[in-house]
Design a protein around this motif. Structure first.
Motif, PDB file in Angstrom:
ATOM      1  N   ALA A 120     -64.965  96.574  46.239  1.00 25.69           N
ATOM      2  CA  ALA A 120     -63.610  96.484  45.669  1.00 25.69           C
ATOM      3  C   ALA A 120     -63.624  96.142  44.184  1.00 25.69           C
ATOM      4  N   GLU A 121     -64.419  95.163  43.796  1.00 22.09           N
ATOM      5  CA  GLU A 121     -64.449  94.710  42.407  1.00 22.09           C
ATOM      6  C   GLU A 121     -65.896  94.590  41.955  1.00 22.09           C
ATOM      7  N   LEU A 122     -66.174  95.092  40.753  1.00 26.35           N
ATOM      8  CA  LEU A 122     -67.529  94.953  40.222  1.00 26.35           C
ATOM      9  C   LEU A 122     -67.775  93.518  39.770  1.00 26.35           C
ATOM     10  N   GLY A 123     -66.747  92.871  39.241  1.00 26.51           N
ATOM     11  CA  GLY A 123     -66.884  91.479  38.833  1.00 26.51           C
ATOM     12  C   GLY A 123     -67.758  91.321  37.596  1.00 26.51           C
ATOM     13  N   GLU A 124     -67.850  90.103  37.127  1.00 20.68           N
ATOM     14  CA  GLU A 124     -68.667  89.821  35.951  1.00 20.68           C
ATOM     15  C   GLU A 124     -70.146  89.787  36.336  1.00 20.68           C
ATOM     16  N   PRO A 125     -71.039  90.225  35.450  1.00 22.36           N
ATOM     17  CA  PRO A 125     -72.475  90.256  35.769  1.00 22.36           C
ATOM     18  C   PRO A 125     -73.132  88.890  35.621  1.00 22.36           C
ATOM     19  N   THR A 126     -72.579  87.938  36.361  1.00 23.37           N
ATOM     20  CA  THR A 126     -73.088  86.560  36.296  1.00 23.37           C
ATOM     21  C   THR A 126     -73.684  86.109  37.628  1.00 23.37           C
ATOM     22  N   ALA A 127     -73.794  87.026  38.578  1.00 22.40           N
ATOM     23  CA  ALA A 127     -74.367  86.701  39.887  1.00 22.40           C
ATOM     24  C   ALA A 127     -75.034  87.946  40.449  1.00 22.40           C
ATOM     25  N   ILE A 128     -76.021  87.717  41.294  1.00 23.67           N
ATOM     26  CA  ILE A 128     -76.696  88.820  41.977  1.00 23.67           C
ATOM     27  C   ILE A 128     -75.729  89.430  42.991  1.00 23.67           C
ATOM     28  N   CYS A 129     -75.845  90.726  43.191  1.00 23.95           N
ATOM     29  CA  CYS A 129     -74.942  91.410  44.124  1.00 23.95           C
ATOM     30  C   CYS A 129     -75.185  90.974  45.574  1.00 23.95           C
ATOM     31  N   ASP A 130     -74.290  91.376  46.448  1.00 25.41           N
ATOM     32  CA  ASP A 130     -74.380  91.062  47.880  1.00 25.41           C
ATOM     33  C   ASP A 130     -75.328  92.063  48.530  1.00 25.41           C
ATOM     34  N   VAL A 131     -76.621  91.738  48.521  1.00 23.55           N
ATOM     35  CA  VAL A 131     -77.639  92.663  49.030  1.00 23.55           C
ATOM     36  C   VAL A 131     -77.426  93.002  50.509  1.00 23.55           C
ATOM     37  N   PRO A 132     -77.201  92.015  51.385  1.00 23.26           N
ATOM     38  CA  PRO A 132     -76.981  92.373  52.798  1.00 23.26           C
ATOM     39  C   PRO A 132     -75.821  93.340  52.998  1.00 23.26           C
ATOM     40  N   MET A 133     -74.737  93.150  52.259  1.00 21.97           N
ATOM     41  CA  MET A 133     -73.596  94.060  52.373  1.00 21.97           C
ATOM     42  C   MET A 133     -73.967  95.457  51.905  1.00 21.97           C
ATOM     43  N   ALA A 134     -74.693  95.542  50.797  1.00 23.02           N
ATOM     44  CA  ALA A 134     -75.093  96.847  50.261  1.00 23.02           C
ATOM     45  C   ALA A 134     -75.930  97.613  51.272  1.00 23.02           C
ATOM     46  N   VAL A 135     -76.891  96.928  51.860  1.00 21.35           N
ATOM     47  CA  VAL A 135     -77.761  97.568  52.854  1.00 21.35           C
ATOM     48  C   VAL A 135     -76.960  97.960  54.092  1.00 21.35           C
ATOM     49  N   GLN A 136     -76.065  97.079  54.512  1.00 19.54           N
ATOM     50  CA  GLN A 136     -75.270  97.343  55.706  1.00 19.54           C
ATOM     51  C   GLN A 136     -74.366  98.563  55.537  1.00 19.54           C
ATOM     52  N   LEU A 137     -73.819  98.739  54.332  1.00 20.04           N
ATOM     53  CA  LEU A 137     -72.957  99.892  54.072  1.00 20.04           C
ATOM     54  C   LEU A 137     -73.685 101.202  54.347  1.00 20.04           C
ATOM     55  N   MET A 138     -74.977 101.221  54.052  1.00 19.61           N
ATOM     56  CA  MET A 138     -75.781 102.414  54.312  1.00 19.61           C
ATOM     57  C   MET A 138     -76.228 102.469  55.772  1.00 19.61           C
ATOM     58  N   GLN A 139     -76.631 101.339  56.317  1.00 17.22           N
ATOM     59  CA  GLN A 139     -77.111 101.296  57.702  1.00 17.22           C
ATOM     60  C   GLN A 139     -76.047 101.742  58.701  1.00 17.22           C
ATOM     61  N   GLN A 140     -74.802 101.463  58.398  1.00 15.66           N
ATOM     62  CA  GLN A 140     -73.713 101.734  59.327  1.00 15.66           C
ATOM     63  C   GLN A 140     -73.352 103.211  59.426  1.00 15.66           C
ATOM     64  N   ARG A 141     -73.891 104.031  58.513  1.00 16.72           N
ATOM     65  CA  ARG A 141     -73.463 105.428  58.429  1.00 16.72           C
ATOM     66  C   ARG A 141     -74.639 106.375  58.218  1.00 16.72           C
ATOM     67  N   PRO A 142     -74.653 107.500  58.921  1.00 13.88           N
ATOM     68  CA  PRO A 142     -75.588 108.559  58.529  1.00 13.88           C
ATOM     69  C   PRO A 142     -75.145 109.112  57.180  1.00 13.88           C
ATOM     70  N   PRO A 143     -76.006 109.851  56.492  1.00 15.49           N
ATOM     71  CA  PRO A 143     -75.656 110.282  55.135  1.00 15.49           C
ATOM     72  C   PRO A 143     -74.349 111.058  55.034  1.00 15.49           C
ATOM     73  N   GLU A 144     -74.072 111.931  55.997  1.00 15.33           N
ATOM     74  CA  GLU A 144     -72.836 112.713  55.940  1.00 15.33           C
ATOM     75  C   GLU A 144     -71.610 111.809  55.978  1.00 15.33           C
ATOM     76  N   GLN A 145     -71.669 110.762  56.797  1.00 13.14           N
ATOM     77  CA  GLN A 145     -70.546 109.841  56.910  1.00 13.14           C
ATOM     78  C   GLN A 145     -70.441 108.962  55.667  1.00 13.14           C
ATOM     79  N   PHE A 146     -71.602 108.595  55.122  1.00 13.89           N
ATOM     80  CA  PHE A 146     -71.613 107.788  53.897  1.00 13.89           C
ATOM     81  C   PHE A 146     -70.908 108.542  52.770  1.00 13.89           C
ATOM     82  N   ILE A 147     -71.153 109.841  52.690  1.00  9.78           N
ATOM     83  CA  ILE A 147     -70.505 110.673  51.674  1.00  9.78           C
ATOM     84  C   ILE A 147     -69.022 110.844  51.985  1.00  9.78           C
ATOM     85  N   ALA A 148     -68.716 111.113  53.251  1.00  7.44           N
ATOM     86  CA  ALA A 148     -67.327 111.373  53.649  1.00  7.44           C
ATOM     87  C   ALA A 148     -66.427 110.156  53.463  1.00  7.44           C
ATOM     88  N   ASP A 149     -66.966 108.969  53.691  1.00  4.03           N
ATOM     89  CA  ASP A 149     -66.169 107.736  53.590  1.00  4.03           C
ATOM     90  C   ASP A 149     -65.962 107.286  52.143  1.00  4.03           C
TER      91      ASP A 149
END
Length: 216
Positions: A120-149
């Motif tokens: 939703a928000e990129l935010g200020e570059p003063t903290a490391i990103c949410d790595v588990p969320m980033a990985v989960q976003l990909m894990q939850q979807r095959p590539p076609e769905q990742f693109i479609a969503d």
């Protein structure tokens, strides 16, 4: 009175934000490309790049080679890796330096996930990103769905972020050259990875991923 161009307005807005955050500015830096000059990436192209970055980042973090190769095959990512990424993924014994460098790609991937509407928000570059969320976003979807969503943000919004990170990166580099800490709790690695990703997004100098410049 002559009205400011969109690019000049963008520069002025970025400088105002940086002043509010007490981050030094360089008023002589040029504005970034405008919407007519920049190269728009397709949703599909950005999505494949984000997935490729997540793959090399998880390997950099220490994921076992057999699992890396399984993800590579399952997501059909081989054609979407850059030459440097191909070498890293194939390397059975990368150096610690290589691992660290590629693990930073989480931050570039996070930037692309923002561009794709997953963050939703990129935010200020003063903290490391949410790595588990980033990985989960990909894990939850095959590539076609990742693109479609994905819902790619407007070029104007992406250019706003590009202009801001360009000026932010200047402040980080200026502080380093003076032997000082980065201002306002900025994390240099996060700033640089965002700058790299955003410059690629707007097609800065039409450079391929491995050669994208983050000059300030």
């Amino acid at each position: 009175m002559t009205s400011l161009s969109p690019a000049a307005q963008r520069k002025a807005a970025s400088e105002a934000l940086l002043r509010d955050r007490q981050i030094p500015i360089n008023p002589h830096l040029p504005h970034v490309e405008d919407e007519i000059e920049c190269q728009a990436r397709s949703t599909e192209e950005v999505a494949w790049r984000a997935m490729a970055l997540l793959l090399v980042a998880v390997k950099g973090e220490g994921l076992e080679q057999d699992i890396v190769e399984q993800i590579l095959a399952d997501y059909r990512l081989a054609p979407h890796l850059s030459p440097e990424e191909q070498d890293f993924v194939a390397n059975l014994d990368p150096s610690e330096h290589q691992r660290i460098q590629f693990s930073w790609r989480y931050e570039a991937a996070w930037t692309l996930l923002w561009a794709l509407g997953y963050v939703a928000e990129l935010g200020e570059p003063t903290a490391i990103c949410d790595v588990p969320m980033a990985v989960q976003l990909m894990q939850q979807r095959p590539p076609e769905q990742f693109i479609a969503d994905a819902k790619l943000r407007s070029q104007g919004e992406i250019l706003d972020a590009t202009d801001l990170i360009y000026r932010t990166h200047w402040a980080v580099v200026d502080a380093r050259l003076k032997g000082q800490e980065a201002p306002a709790d900025l994390i240099p690695g996060v700033v640089m990875e965002r700058h790299h990703a955003l410059n690629w997004l707007v097609g800065y100098l039409d450079q391929p991923w491995d050669q994208v410049s983050t000059d300030t």
